[in-house]
Write an enzyme that holds these catalytic residues in place. Structure first.
Site, PDB file in Angstrom:
ATOM      1  N   TYR A  48     -12.379 -15.123   1.901  1.00 58.37           N
ATOM      2  CA  TYR A  48     -11.433 -14.059   2.243  1.00 58.37           C
ATOM      3  C   TYR A  48     -11.027 -14.153   3.715  1.00 58.37           C
ATOM      4  CZ  TYR A  48      -9.504  -9.508   3.355  1.00 58.37           C
ATOM      5  OH  TYR A  48      -8.684  -8.504   3.806  1.00 58.37           O
TER       6      TYR A  48
ATOM      7  N   LYS B 277       0.823  -1.221   0.000  1.00 55.46           N
ATOM      8  CA  LYS B 277       0.000   0.000   0.000  1.00 55.46           C
ATOM      9  C   LYS B 277       0.857   1.271   0.000  1.00 55.46           C
ATOM     10  CE  LYS B 277      -3.564  -2.669  -0.133  1.00 55.46           C
ATOM     11  NZ  LYS B 277      -3.057  -3.985   0.275  1.00 55.46           N
TER      12      LYS B 277
ATOM     13  N   TYR C  64      -3.294 -12.745   2.427  1.00 57.17           N
ATOM     14  CA  TYR C  64      -2.947 -12.417   1.035  1.00 57.17           C
ATOM     15  C   TYR C  64      -1.801 -13.271   0.516  1.00 57.17           C
ATOM     16  CZ  TYR C  64      -5.832  -8.285   1.774  1.00 57.17           C
ATOM     17  OH  TYR C  64      -6.874  -7.454   2.037  1.00 57.17           O
TER      18      TYR C  64
HETATM   19  C1  LIG Z   1      -3.813  -5.233   0.067  1.00 54.24           C
HETATM   20  C2  LIG Z   1      -2.879  -6.363   0.000  1.00 54.24           C
HETATM   21  C3  LIG Z   1      -2.796  -7.166  -1.139  1.00 54.24           C
HETATM   22  C4  LIG Z   1      -3.710  -7.021  -2.313  1.00 54.24           C
HETATM   23  O1  LIG Z   1      -3.426  -5.917  -3.115  1.00 54.24           O
HETATM   24  P1  LIG Z   1      -4.610  -5.215  -3.900  1.00 54.24           P
HETATM   25  O2  LIG Z   1      -3.974  -4.079  -4.568  1.00 54.24           O
HETATM   26  O3  LIG Z   1      -5.634  -4.836  -2.868  1.00 54.24           O
HETATM   27  O4  LIG Z   1      -5.186  -6.202  -4.843  1.00 54.24           O
HETATM   28  C5  LIG Z   1      -1.852  -8.165  -1.169  1.00 54.24           C
HETATM   29  N1  LIG Z   1      -1.034  -8.393  -0.126  1.00 54.24           N
HETATM   30  C6  LIG Z   1      -1.098  -7.664   0.986  1.00 54.24           C
HETATM   31  C7  LIG Z   1      -0.176  -7.999   2.100  1.00 54.24           C
HETATM   32  C8  LIG Z   1      -2.019  -6.625   1.096  1.00 54.24           C
HETATM   33  O5  LIG Z   1      -2.080  -5.910   2.216  1.00 54.24           O
END
Ligand SMILES: *Cc1c(COP(=O)(O)O)cnc(C)c1O
Length: 332
Positions: free
Chosen positions: A264, A50, A290
Site C-alpha cells: 500500500y 470520498k 490508488y
Molecule cells: C479512497 C480512495 C480510493 C479507494 O476507494 P475505497 O472506497 O476506499 O475502496 C481510490 N482512489 C482514491 C483517490 C481514493 O482516495
C-alpha cells in the site's frame, strides 16, 4: 433504487463527465475503447470519490446532532482531506487520526494532502503506528472530545460503511442514466478496491439498476483472497440498507491483487508508467497510491487481451492527485 429515505447534503452539483480516452486507447493498441468517469472532478477541495460517500455520512452526522467529525486514514489520505473539506464547509470541527503505515514516512511539514489538512483547518492530527486498531483510536479521541463538551461523530476509514457506500450505488445509477442518454454501451467497469466502499457500492448499484455490467476491482493494498470477502460483506450490508432485492451474488465481487506492487502506497514501475501515460495521452492526473495502480491494472488487462476486441471499458477515476506532490522523487 430509492435513495430518498436517506439524508443527504447535496455535495455533488450534478453528474461527473464520462469521456472517451481515444489517445490512450490507440496507444494501447486500439483493440478496446477506453472511457473514463471523472470522479476526480467531484466538488470538495481537489475532488475525488470520498465526496459521494460523505454526502451521506456527513448528513447522518448532522441529523444525529454532531458538531465535530472524527475520521482516520493514511498520512496522505484523500479521505481525510475531503472530510476536512466538507467539515469546513459545514462549520463542523474535524479531528484526524493518521496511520503511519510505512514506518518513518510521516513528516510534520509533509507536502500533498498532509499540507492540505492544515490549510483546511483540521483541529487535531494524531499519528499512530501502522496496524493500530483505528476504530479504537478514534473512540479514544471521541471520549476526550465528549469530556470537553463536544458532540463527536466518527466517520470510519474511507467512509466505507453501508451509509457511505450508498454514494457509489447512486453513482452507478447516475452512470447508467448518462450511458442511456449517450447511447453508449459499456462492457466492463474498472474500479479501485481499497477500504471497499467504492467497489461495494458500485456492485450494489449495478444489481439495483439491472445493468449487468461486470465490475473489476483493482486492489491497492491486499491480495484478492483477503480483499474480496470484505467487499462482499459490505456489498451485502449496503444492499440490505438500500432494500435492493435478491441480494448480491458472491461472484459479482471480483478483485485483482497483482497490481498492489510492493505494498500500500509504495510505488511500482507499472504505477509510474500508468501515471505518465494518462498525463501524456489524456492530460489526466492520476495519483501514486490508488488510481495509478488501478490504471496499471487496466493497462495490463488491456495488453493481455482480458477484454474482448472491440469492448468498451470504463475506468472510474477516483481522484487523489494532491498526493503526486508528495512523490516527486518517484517520478523524476
Ligand atoms: C479512497 C480512495 C480510493 C479507494 O476507494 P475505497 O472506497 O476506499 O475502496 C481510490 N482512489 C482514491 C483517490 C481514493 O482516495
Amino acid at each position: 433504487m430509492n435513495f430518498t429515505k436517506f439524508p443527504r447534503r447535496g455535495y455533488l452539483q450534478g453528474e461527473t463527465p464520462i469521456e472517451p480516452m481515444k489517445n490512450l486507447s490507440k496507444a494501447l493498441g486500439g483493440k478496446v475503447n477506453l472511457y473514463v468517469k471523472r470522479d476526480d472532478l467531484l466538488p470538495g477541495a481537489s475532488g475525488g470519490n470520498k465526496t459521494r460517500k460523505l454526502d451521506f455520512c456527513i448528513a447522518d452526522a448532522i441529523e444525529k446532532g454532531a458538531d465535530t467529525i472524527i475520521t482516520c486514514g493514511a498520512i496522505q489520505s484523500n479521505h481525510c482531506r475531503l472530510t476536512a473539506s466538507w467539515a469546513a464547509k459545514e462549520g463542523l470541527e474535524c479531528h484526524l487520526v493518521l496511520e503511519e503505515r510505512v514506518k518513518g514516512s510521516y513528516k510534520e511539514d509533509g507536502s500533498g494532502n498532509n499540507f492540505l489538512f492544515e490549510l483546511l483547518g483540521v483541529k487535531t492530527k494524531r499519528v499512530v503506528e501502522g496496524g493500530s486498531n483505528m476504530m479504537a483510536e478514534m473512540e479514544k479521541t471521541a471520549a476526550e472530545l465528549k469530556a470537553a463538551g463536544k458532540k463527536p461523530y466518527i466517520v470510519p476509514g474511507g467512509a466505507s460503511n453501508a451509509i457511505g457506500a450508498l454514494g457509489y450505488a447512486a453513482c452507478a445509477e447516475e452512470m447508467m442514466n448518462q450511458l442511456n442518454t449517450m447511447g453508449l454501451t459499456i462492457d466492463h467497469v474498472v474500479v479501485p478496491s481499497g477500504s471497499a466502499g467504492t467497489h461495494a457500492g458500485m456492485v450494489v448499484g449495478m444489481v439495483g439498476t439491472n445493468a449487468g455490467i461486470p465490475v473489476h476491482g483493482i486492489d491497492v493494498s491486499k491480495p484478492a483472497a483477503d480483499q474480496e470477502p470484505g467487499v462482499y460483506k459490505l456489498a451485502e450490508e449496503t444492499a440490505e440498507l438500500l432494500g435492493v432485492k435478491g441480494g448480491i451474488e458472491r461472484d459479482a465481487v471480483k478483485c485483482y491483487g497483482e497490481y498492489v506492487g510492493p505494498g500500500y502506497s509504495l510505488p511500482s514501475d507499472a504505477m509510474v508508467e500508468a501515471v505518465k501515460l494518462f498525463a501524456a495521452e489524456e492530460a489526466i492526473l492520476l495519483d501514486p497510491v490508488y488510481t495509478g495502480k488501478v490504471a496499471a491494472g487496466l493497462i495490463d488487462l488491456v495488453r493481455k487481451g482480458a477484454f474482448a476486441e472491440g469492448s468498451n471499458v470504463l475506468f472510474l477515476h477516483t481522484g487523489g492527485s494532491p498526493a503526486l506532490y508528495a512523490y516527486l522523487d518517484t517520478f523524476r
